[in-house]
Write a protein that holds these residues in place. Structure first.
Motif, PDB file in Angstrom:
ATOM      1  N   THR A 153       0.265   6.666  -6.910  1.00 31.16           N
ATOM      2  CA  THR A 153       0.019   6.621  -5.465  1.00 31.16           C
ATOM      3  C   THR A 153       0.183   8.029  -4.912  1.00 31.16           C
ATOM      4  O   THR A 153       1.132   8.725  -5.242  1.00 31.16           O
ATOM      5  CB  THR A 153       0.994   5.661  -4.760  1.00 31.16           C
ATOM      6  OG1 THR A 153       0.799   4.338  -5.263  1.00 31.16           O
ATOM      7  CG2 THR A 153       0.755   5.653  -3.259  1.00 31.16           C
ATOM      8  N   ALA A 207      -0.764  10.587  -1.257  1.00 33.97           N
ATOM      9  CA  ALA A 207      -1.347  10.914   0.048  1.00 33.97           C
ATOM     10  C   ALA A 207      -0.960  12.347   0.377  1.00 33.97           C
ATOM     11  O   ALA A 207       0.133  12.813   0.023  1.00 33.97           O
ATOM     12  CB  ALA A 207      -0.850   9.966   1.124  1.00 33.97           C
ATOM     13  N   ASP A 217      -3.266   7.894   5.305  1.00 34.73           N
ATOM     14  CA  ASP A 217      -4.087   7.176   4.336  1.00 34.73           C
ATOM     15  C   ASP A 217      -3.826   7.683   2.927  1.00 34.73           C
ATOM     16  O   ASP A 217      -3.828   8.895   2.668  1.00 34.73           O
ATOM     17  CB  ASP A 217      -5.575   7.339   4.667  1.00 34.73           C
ATOM     18  CG  ASP A 217      -5.923   6.813   6.046  1.00 34.73           C
ATOM     19  OD1 ASP A 217      -5.466   5.703   6.365  1.00 34.73           O
ATOM     20  OD2 ASP A 217      -6.657   7.503   6.793  1.00 34.73           O
ATOM     21  N   ASN A 218      -3.629   6.756   1.988  1.00 35.02           N
ATOM     22  CA  ASN A 218      -3.456   7.115   0.593  1.00 35.02           C
ATOM     23  C   ASN A 218      -4.800   7.479  -0.024  1.00 35.02           C
ATOM     24  O   ASN A 218      -5.796   6.775   0.180  1.00 35.02           O
ATOM     25  CB  ASN A 218      -2.841   5.961  -0.191  1.00 35.02           C
ATOM     26  CG  ASN A 218      -1.370   5.763   0.126  1.00 35.02           C
ATOM     27  OD1 ASN A 218      -0.665   6.716   0.465  1.00 35.02           O
ATOM     28  ND2 ASN A 218      -0.899   4.535   0.025  1.00 35.02           N
ATOM     29  N   GLU A 235      -3.800   4.540  -4.617  1.00 33.59           N
ATOM     30  CA  GLU A 235      -2.728   3.585  -4.392  1.00 33.59           C
ATOM     31  C   GLU A 235      -2.597   2.652  -5.595  1.00 33.59           C
ATOM     32  O   GLU A 235      -3.525   1.919  -5.945  1.00 33.59           O
ATOM     33  CB  GLU A 235      -3.006   2.759  -3.130  1.00 33.59           C
ATOM     34  CG  GLU A 235      -1.848   1.862  -2.724  1.00 33.59           C
ATOM     35  CD  GLU A 235      -2.012   1.299  -1.319  1.00 33.59           C
ATOM     36  OE1 GLU A 235      -1.162   0.479  -0.919  1.00 33.59           O
ATOM     37  OE2 GLU A 235      -2.980   1.669  -0.632  1.00 33.59           O
ATOM     38  N   ASN A 256       3.758  13.037  -6.474  1.00 30.11           N
ATOM     39  CA  ASN A 256       3.210  11.698  -6.291  1.00 30.11           C
ATOM     40  C   ASN A 256       4.206  10.668  -6.770  1.00 30.11           C
ATOM     41  O   ASN A 256       5.160  10.978  -7.478  1.00 30.11           O
ATOM     42  CB  ASN A 256       1.892  11.555  -7.064  1.00 30.11           C
ATOM     43  CG  ASN A 256       2.096  11.703  -8.566  1.00 30.11           C
ATOM     44  OD1 ASN A 256       2.406  10.749  -9.263  1.00 30.11           O
ATOM     45  ND2 ASN A 256       1.945  12.941  -9.069  1.00 30.11           N
TER      46      ASN A 256
END
Length: 499
Positions: free
Chosen positions: A10, A12, A18-19, A22, A57
């Motif tokens: 995942t 962003a 907004d990712n 994901e 991340n």
């Protein structure tokens, strides 16, 4: 052989709600020749940088290989090419370097020239040769074709076909088909891997999209039926509820307990129907989660009073008193779709600018029809700045139509609030193409319009031009696009001639 495992990835960017990715999970075999495709702005380059460990991340990436990224960053371009290679990879073996260069049709002589004097194509080939000298590495090759002409693209694609252990980001269909054996596609909601090349993936995707659309039509009919049924049930329960109060002319008292029970029962049935309706809507949403928005585009070419738009006769173009191309002769007539082809540096862009009326040093004759309106897409996007609203206003195009075209080309609405300077290379090129599609013109002149643009958008643009058949003169190194579209080829060598 080893595996690269991506687990629950995942990510962003800082400040974004907004990712980009994901909970993404998949495996890559390090022996694969893996093509990487997807819409502009979906995160292809971001994913490569995640593999390199450049971004923080959540999730896990495990691999027993070193990653190498292309293109390399060359700071001292004024140095000799051999010194540039040495800075990038001090442990290289000279005879191995010569072997790689020969496979890419690059002479040993370029090693002793300043790197900055090499053409863009020569620079790309030299850096690719250096990249493949690094053994025991998994290579991340990010859009190597953007500065390569048709001949060079075929040569580099054949070169990559002999290699293995890489991820290749490219939007050129023929290039990918020739040199990959697996494809990684970045979709709206996930990443998926298939065995095969781009064409086999695209065929499978079209089948899946057709199936999902057919299922969606069935689902919409079911939703309409559920809507009608729930509405009738609601009306019925409301009417039953009203009878609790009796009627004004009735002499008897209604059984409110019985009627209330009946009304409650009907309301329960109504709520149940509503839940079924919502479940169907949710199912529809899940069904179409990866269906791409690739609606048809439109163009409105102007009718012209003459069959012939322009004629070039023995035109030669000069820079610093040196001819870059000589004795060019061809005509542009109503309905022509002319592909101007040739090696980099053969004067193609200069020829387009000359026809558009820019001051170019030339000899020969060029005749254009009176009041000929031209819409031009330049190769360069560095001049783009500001927001889309102001850009549309400054260029006299309809803002609503302009943004509608960008939406059809894969722009998210959130992009409309950003400045153009922050856009990716492909998104900037789409701005120029959308502007041109908004313009009513007799002749469209496009200079490498597909640079950095994703495959799905390329196919949309190709289908548009085939459907509406505007008169167009273009330079484009995407072999599939040019061969599918062009009615005439003009080849620039030492001289230019129609083919």
């Amino acid at each position: 052989m080893s595996l690269i495992n991506v687990t629950n990835l995942t990510f962003a960017y800082d400040g974004s709600y907004d990712n980009v990715f994901e909970n993404v999970s998949f495996q890559i075999d390090t022996d694969w020749k893996l093509g990487f495709t997807g819409r502009n702005g979906r995160g292809k380059t971001t994913f490569l940088h995640l593999l390199l460990g450049n971004y923080k991340n959540s999730g896990h990436i495990s691999a027993n290989v070193n990653f190498e990224y292309f293109p390399f960053n060359v700071d001292a371009k004024e140095n000799k090419t051999l010194d540039v290679i040495n800075d990038l990879f001090p442990d290289y073996v000279h005879w191995e370097l010569i072997r790689e260069l020969s496979q890419l049709d690059v002479s040993e002589e370029v090693l002793y020239r300043p790197f900055e004097t090499l053409s863009n194509g020569e620079q790309t080939k030299v850096l690719l040769a250096t990249l493949f000298l690094k053994e025991n590495s998994f290579l991340l090759i990010d859009e190597p074709t953007n500065h390569l002409d048709l001949t060079a693209r075929k040569l580099v694609s054949d070169y990559l076909k002999t290699k293995r252990g890489f991820i290749l980001v490219s939007h050129d269909r023929a290039f990918l088909d020739n040199c990959i054996d697996h494809i990684l596609s970045i979709n709206k909601t996930n990443l998926e891997i298939q065995k095969g090349n781009f064409s086999s993936w695209w065929k499978n995707k079209q089948k899946q999209d057709s199936f999902e659309l057919a299922e969606n039509e069935k689902l919409k009919k079911d939703i309409d039926r559920l809507n009608d049924s729930a509405k009738r049930t609601n009306n019925w329960s409301e009417e039953v509820e009203k009878t609790k109060k009796g009627t004004r002319n009735s002499g008897s008292k209604p059984d409110k307990g019985y009627i209330g029970h009946k009304a409650a029962k009907m309301m329960k049935r109504s709520k149940s129907m509503e839940k079924r309706q919502q479940a169907a809507i949710d199912e529809k949403s899940m069904l179409l989660k990866n269906l791409e928005d690739s609606d048809s585009l439109k163009i409105s070419p102007l009718a012209y009073h003459n069959e012939r738009f322009a004629e070039l006769e023995n035109v030669s173009i000069y820079y610093d008193e040196k001819a870059v191309c000589e004795a060019i002769s061809f005509t542009i007539e109503q309905g022509d779709r002319i592909a101007l082809i040739g090696k980099n540096g053969s004067g193609k862009s200069s020829l387009l600018k000359l026809i558009c009326g820019e001051p170019i040093n030339y000899t020969g004759n060029i005749r254009k029809g009176s009041q000929l309106v031209i819409s031009y897409v330049s190769q360069d996007t560095s001049h783009l700045q500001g927001n889309l609203k102001d850009y549309a206003q400054d260029n006299g195009i309809d803002e609503s139509l302009f943004k509608t075209i960008l939406r059809k080309l894969g722009f998210a609405r959130v992009q409309f609030e950003k400045n153009i300077e922050t856009f990716s290379g492909g998104q900037k090129k789409k701005v120029l193409i959308a502007k041109s599609l908004c313009e009513k013109a007799h002749l469209y002149i496009w200079d490498e319009p597909l640079n950095f643009i994703d495959v799905i958008s390329r196919i949309q643009i190709e289908e548009l031009l085939l459907e509406y058949q505007p008169t167009i003169l273009f330079v484009e190194h995407d072999r599939s696009f040019s061969e599918n579209l062009a009615t005439k080829f003009v080849k620039c060598l030492d001289t230019c001639r129609s083919l």
